[in-house]
Write a protein that holds these residues in place. Structure first.
Motif, mmCIF file in Angstrom:
data_model
loop_
_atom_site.group_PDB
_atom_site.id
_atom_site.type_symbol
_atom_site.label_atom_id
_atom_site.label_comp_id
_atom_site.label_asym_id
_atom_site.label_seq_id
_atom_site.Cartn_x
_atom_site.Cartn_y
_atom_site.Cartn_z
ATOM 1 N N LEU A 150 0.832 -1.200 0.000
ATOM 2 C CA LEU A 150 0.000 0.000 0.000
ATOM 3 C C LEU A 150 0.865 1.248 0.000
ATOM 4 C CD1 LEU A 150 -2.692 -0.978 2.663
ATOM 5 C CD2 LEU A 150 -2.959 -0.972 0.181
ATOM 6 N N THR A 151 0.405 2.287 -0.684
ATOM 7 C CA THR A 151 1.079 3.571 -0.625
ATOM 8 C C THR A 151 0.829 4.224 0.730
ATOM 9 O OG1 THR A 151 -0.810 4.808 -1.467
ATOM 10 C CG2 THR A 151 0.708 3.871 -3.100
ATOM 11 N N ALA A 152 1.590 5.263 1.035
ATOM 12 C CA ALA A 152 1.421 5.960 2.309
ATOM 13 C C ALA A 152 0.001 6.501 2.437
ATOM 14 C CB ALA A 152 2.440 7.089 2.428
ATOM 15 N N ASP A 153 -0.521 7.092 1.355
ATOM 16 C CA ASP A 153 -1.879 7.627 1.401
ATOM 17 C C ASP A 153 -2.905 6.526 1.621
ATOM 18 O OD1 ASP A 153 -1.159 10.239 1.190
ATOM 19 O OD2 ASP A 153 -1.856 10.530 -0.865
ATOM 20 N N GLY A 158 -10.084 13.073 4.570
ATOM 21 C CA GLY A 158 -11.112 13.167 5.589
ATOM 22 C C GLY A 158 -12.206 12.139 5.405
ATOM 23 N N VAL A 159 -12.896 11.854 6.508
ATOM 24 C CA VAL A 159 -14.041 10.948 6.519
ATOM 25 C C VAL A 159 -15.167 11.602 7.302
ATOM 26 C CG1 VAL A 159 -14.938 8.739 7.366
ATOM 27 C CG2 VAL A 159 -12.642 8.847 6.385
ATOM 28 N N MET A 160 -16.388 11.518 6.769
ATOM 29 C CA MET A 160 -17.591 11.843 7.533
ATOM 30 C C MET A 160 -18.438 10.583 7.563
ATOM 31 S SD MET A 160 -20.887 12.459 8.218
ATOM 32 C CE MET A 160 -22.002 12.873 6.878
ATOM 33 N N ASP A 161 -18.659 10.049 8.760
ATOM 34 C CA ASP A 161 -19.396 8.796 8.903
ATOM 35 C C ASP A 161 -20.701 9.023 9.644
ATOM 36 O OD1 ASP A 161 -19.495 5.897 8.614
ATOM 37 O OD2 ASP A 161 -19.368 5.859 10.806
ATOM 38 N N GLN A 162 -21.799 8.496 9.080
ATOM 39 C CA GLN A 162 -23.105 8.515 9.747
ATOM 40 C C GLN A 162 -23.504 7.053 9.948
ATOM 41 O OE1 GLN A 162 -25.971 8.012 10.836
ATOM 42 N NE2 GLN A 162 -26.257 9.935 11.853
ATOM 43 N N PRO A 163 -23.127 6.468 11.088
ATOM 44 C CA PRO A 163 -23.296 5.023 11.245
ATOM 45 C C PRO A 163 -24.741 4.571 11.392
ATOM 46 C CG PRO A 163 -22.462 5.995 13.276
ATOM 47 C CD PRO A 163 -22.408 7.068 12.227
ATOM 48 N N PHE A 164 -25.624 5.448 11.865
ATOM 49 C CA PHE A 164 -27.022 5.045 12.057
ATOM 50 C C PHE A 164 -27.711 4.804 10.715
ATOM 51 C CE2 PHE A 164 -31.559 6.049 12.701
ATOM 52 C CZ PHE A 164 -31.870 5.071 13.641
ATOM 53 N N THR A 165 -27.445 5.674 9.743
ATOM 54 C CA THR A 165 -28.051 5.519 8.419
ATOM 55 C C THR A 165 -27.188 4.678 7.477
ATOM 56 O OG1 THR A 165 -27.033 7.563 7.589
ATOM 57 C CG2 THR A 165 -29.202 7.751 8.633
ATOM 58 N N LEU A 193 -2.901 5.609 5.283
ATOM 59 C CA LEU A 193 -3.545 6.644 6.086
ATOM 60 C C LEU A 193 -5.052 6.630 5.891
ATOM 61 C CD1 LEU A 193 -0.985 9.519 5.444
ATOM 62 C CD2 LEU A 193 -1.314 8.294 7.597
ATOM 63 N N SER A 194 -5.486 6.429 4.652
ATOM 64 C CA SER A 194 -6.914 6.373 4.378
ATOM 65 C C SER A 194 -7.547 5.156 5.041
ATOM 66 C CB SER A 194 -7.161 6.337 2.866
ATOM 67 O OG SER A 194 -8.538 6.388 2.569
ATOM 68 N N GLU A 195 -6.883 4.037 4.986
ATOM 69 C CA GLU A 195 -7.373 2.827 5.651
ATOM 70 C C GLU A 195 -7.509 3.053 7.146
ATOM 71 O OE1 GLU A 195 -4.789 -0.805 6.298
ATOM 72 O OE2 GLU A 195 -6.133 -1.573 4.743
ATOM 73 N N CYS A 196 -6.543 3.751 7.725
ATOM 74 C CA CYS A 196 -6.600 4.070 9.152
ATOM 75 C C CYS A 196 -7.805 4.951 9.456
ATOM 76 C CB CYS A 196 -5.316 4.760 9.594
ATOM 77 S SG CYS A 196 -5.299 5.248 11.347
ATOM 78 N N ALA A 197 -8.063 5.945 8.611
ATOM 79 C CA ALA A 197 -9.199 6.845 8.827
ATOM 80 C C ALA A 197 -10.509 6.058 8.854
ATOM 81 C CB ALA A 197 -9.235 7.915 7.742
ATOM 82 N N HIS A 198 -10.652 5.086 7.971
ATOM 83 C CA HIS A 198 -11.856 4.253 7.953
ATOM 84 C C HIS A 198 -11.947 3.386 9.215
ATOM 85 C CE1 HIS A 198 -13.586 5.084 3.992
ATOM 86 N NE2 HIS A 198 -12.349 5.199 3.546
ATOM 87 N N ASP A 199 -10.814 2.872 9.654
ATOM 88 C CA ASP A 199 -10.813 2.064 10.873
ATOM 89 C C ASP A 199 -11.185 2.916 12.088
ATOM 90 O OD1 ASP A 199 -10.091 -0.150 9.403
ATOM 91 O OD2 ASP A 199 -7.955 -0.043 9.936
#
Length: 274
Positions: free
Chosen positions: A6-9, A122-129, A12-18
């Protein structure tokens, strides 16, 4: 077939999702159940915070310390750590706590990353929907029930008269300077919708809304949203047209032409022009 590293980005993106997944697991048990609400502002002002906000930020902080112990973090509830680090995660565990405590789903967890001071992903997560919007540093994506993850884009809207405008609450604008400017834009726009907090910016990035105008925001309110909007083709600035990374008075637009039109109206009103 050998998997390429994986690339550095990508890491980092995978971490943001986790981090978003961890926050979701922490916050969902508190939604639409009886919940104590504290007031951070005190007095007659109201700035709510709950156990859900704290639990979500603690889960993000713990996982981040395990995954990237040398990275910095700024969270709304517990402040900053390692502010000298190149990578700074900027977190609002529940953006839209007023919506959250009202049972409305118009809230989200914001997880942004600064690289050497600049908004990167960045990530914006709405887990209820079951909705999630994100930028991996170069492109923006969305995912919601009935739609697999896909690239999102803002829509063309060159004229303010064709625009859908959103803000969370017009009552937050200063009555002498900011509210008249907003009212001029609202009058010129085709339609205005209220409420939304971070959700509004993701609707803009997805091509359903054209302009979002807000005031009084902090870095953790916007850092995650800037790359989502910009990498979807939009603009995200202060009312003066500068960097929005530290918050303040914010305007985001899907079309650069309508963004300039809005900035012109804001500048005219703030300068005392009629």
């Amino acid at each position: 077939m050998v998997n390429e590293p994986l690339t550095a980005d990508a890491v980092l993106s995978e971490c943001a999702h986790d981090l978003a997944d961890a926050a979701a697991a922490a916050v969902l048990p508190y939604f639409r159940v009886p919940l104590a609400v504290d007031n951070k502002a005190g007095g007659r002002n109201f700035d709510p915070v709950t156990a859900a906000d704290r639990a979500a930020e603690e889960s993000i902080s713990a996982l981040l310390a395990e995954r990237f112990p040398d990275h910095g973090m700024l969270g709304e509830e517990f402040g900053a750590r390692k502010p000298e680090a190149r990578y700074q995660w900027v977190v609002d565990p529940i953006d839209g706590t007023r919506a959250f405590i009202s049972g409305s789903p118009l809230w989200g967890t914001l997880i942004g990353l600064k690289d050497a001071g600049r908004p990167h992903l960045g990530v914006m997560d709405q887990p209820f929907t079951g909705e999630r919007f994100w930028s991996d540093g170069t492109q923006s994506f969305g995912r919601w029930p009935g739609a697999a993850a896909h690239a999102i884009r803002t829509r063309p809207c060159a004229r303010l008269s064709d625009a859908t405008l959103m803000t969370t609450d017009p009552g937050l604008f200063d009555k002498k300077s900011e509210r008249p400017a907003f009212d001029r834009i609202r009058k010129a726009a085709r339609m205005t919708r209220l409420g939304g907090d971070c959700y509004s910016y993701c609707l803009l990035a997805s091509g359903f809304v054209d302009v979002v105008i807000e005031v009084g925001l902090k870095s953790y309110d916007v850092l995650a949203l800037i790359p989502i909007v910009e990498h979807a083709g939009g603009r995200f600035t202060t009312w003066e047209g500068g960097s929005a990374a530290e918050g303040g008075r914010i305007v985001a637009s899907g079309d650069p032409q309508v963004h300039e039109a809005v900035l012109e109206i804001l500048a005219g009103n703030l300068a005392g022009k009629k």
